[in-house]
Write an enzyme that holds these catalytic residues in place. Structure first.
Site, PDB file in Angstrom:
ATOM      1  N   SER A  34      -5.378   9.536  -5.531  1.00 51.12           N
ATOM      2  CA  SER A  34      -4.038   9.556  -5.024  1.00 51.12           C
ATOM      3  C   SER A  34      -2.997   8.786  -5.971  1.00 51.12           C
ATOM      4  O   SER A  34      -3.603   7.943  -6.616  1.00 51.12           O
ATOM      5  CB  SER A  34      -3.925   9.066  -3.650  1.00 51.12           C
ATOM      6  OG  SER A  34      -3.864   7.838  -3.669  1.00 51.12           O
ATOM      7  N   CYS A  86       0.344  -2.505  -3.610  1.00 50.27           N
ATOM      8  CA  CYS A  86      -0.291  -3.710  -2.925  1.00 50.27           C
ATOM      9  C   CYS A  86      -1.810  -3.132  -2.466  1.00 50.27           C
ATOM     10  O   CYS A  86      -2.789  -4.060  -2.571  1.00 50.27           O
ATOM     11  CB  CYS A  86       0.424  -3.897  -1.543  1.00 50.27           C
ATOM     12  SG  CYS A  86       0.729  -2.585  -0.466  1.00 50.27           S
TER      13      CYS A  86
END
Length: 327
Positions: A193, A157
């Site tokens: 990340s 998302c």
């Protein structure tokens, strides 16, 4: 207006995520209303799991609740002081037919155990799009879960929110074929990340951009090759991180995206090319206010667009489940 006055006006515009998120409000409300009339008379239920004391996570949880409820979605926050209770409770929510979507506020353990937690959320309820199958599809530029193209694969998302922001800023070239609309653009992403930075670099490269992915160890280049000859992105390691290399790639970049989880980090304004777009997805402001003296467009936070994408993902997952049941 005198020339003196004109030079005092900063050229850049700040664009707020809240305004961009409103573009998706009607679509989501219509989807929720349709569910209320068919399979979900009480509205769909999103459950958030919180097992850390990070103020940014608590803020995100409050935003999620407020946004979800304003769109007709029920939201339940399940908080745990004991992190070890989390796994068992996620598994219970996986089996609960009342629960339509599950999300976890990371970091929990801040290590590989967090990656494990991502994978135990049911693929049918993973609104954040962190399941390995969704990741595999995203990295391989596969957009559906089935050969008939009825079940849409879910995108993570926050990376999806950044893509939607870039579309809103008209940085995607709508005259080009879908899938190539960032062709000719150079991007720098400061964060690699596994939850946001790497998938974001892959998504942008899959859409045709040259993307420089930066973390504290090294700098990598994500691209689909000269003339977009590959169907999906390839990664080239440019070597150890260096300030001079960061400056060089940034001064050529049309888009600079930051996501450094630190109160003290600031991307150097002098590395921003005149007229570039700057977007920050960290909960901390990674750009100084003077960035607008160089950047043409500046998006200081992405959270509200991320929540819209999260709820949109949940509606997709419900659609997928209903489509499977009809077969």
């Amino acid at each position: 207006m005198s020339n003196t006055t004109a030079t005092l006006i900063k050229p850049g515009r700040t664009i707020l995520a809240s305004g961009i998120a409103k573009l998706y409000t009607q679509e989501i409300q219509e989807g929720v209303e349709h569910l209320r009339k068919s399979t979900h008379p009480n509205g769909p239920l999103l459950v958030g799991f919180l097992a850390n004391e990070d103020p940014a996570a608590q803020m995100y949880a409050n935003w999620t609740k407020k946004t979800a409820e304003s769109l007709g979605v029920r939201f339940e926050l399940r908080q745990f002081d004991d992190k070890d209770q989390l796994e068992e409770n996620i598994l219970v929510a996986n089996e609960d037919n009342e629960v339509d979507g599950i999300m976890i506020y990371f970091p929990v353990f801040g290590n590989a155990q967090d990656q494990y937690l991502q994978q135990i959320v049911s693929i049918e309820k993973d609104v954040e799009g962190l399941n390995h199958l969704y990741y595999q599809n995203m990295y391989h530029n596969i957009r559906y879960l089935d050969v008939e193209h009825k079940l849409k694969s879910i995108l993570p998302c926050t990376p999806l929110a950044v893509v939607k922001i870039l579309e809103y800023l008209k940085l995607y070239n709508s005259l080009l074929p879908e899938g190539n609309r960032l062709y000719g653009k150079k991007c720098v992403v400061i964060n690699r990340s596994e939850i946001v930075g790497r998938p974001l670099a892959a998504l942008l490269a899959n859409d045709g951009a040259i993307v420089y992915s930066v973390d504290i160890n090294n700098i990598q280049k994500f691209t689909r090759g000269s003339g977009l000859k590959f169907a999906k992105h390839h990664v080239e390691d440019l070597g150890d991180y260096s300030e001079s290399l960061l400056q060089q790639i940034s001064l050529e970049a049309d888009i600079i995206i930051t996501g450094v989880p630190s109160e003290t980090y600031k991307f150097p304004t002098e590395y921003v090319k005149e007229g570039a777009a700057c977007i920050n997805f960290s909960s901390h402001k990674n750009f100084s206010e003077d960035v607008k003296e160089k950047a043409s467009l500046y998006v200081p936070m992405t959270g509200k667009v991320t929540i819209s994408m999260l709820i949109r993902n949940m509606l997709r997952l419900i659609e997928n489940r209903n489509a499977k049941q009809q077969h």
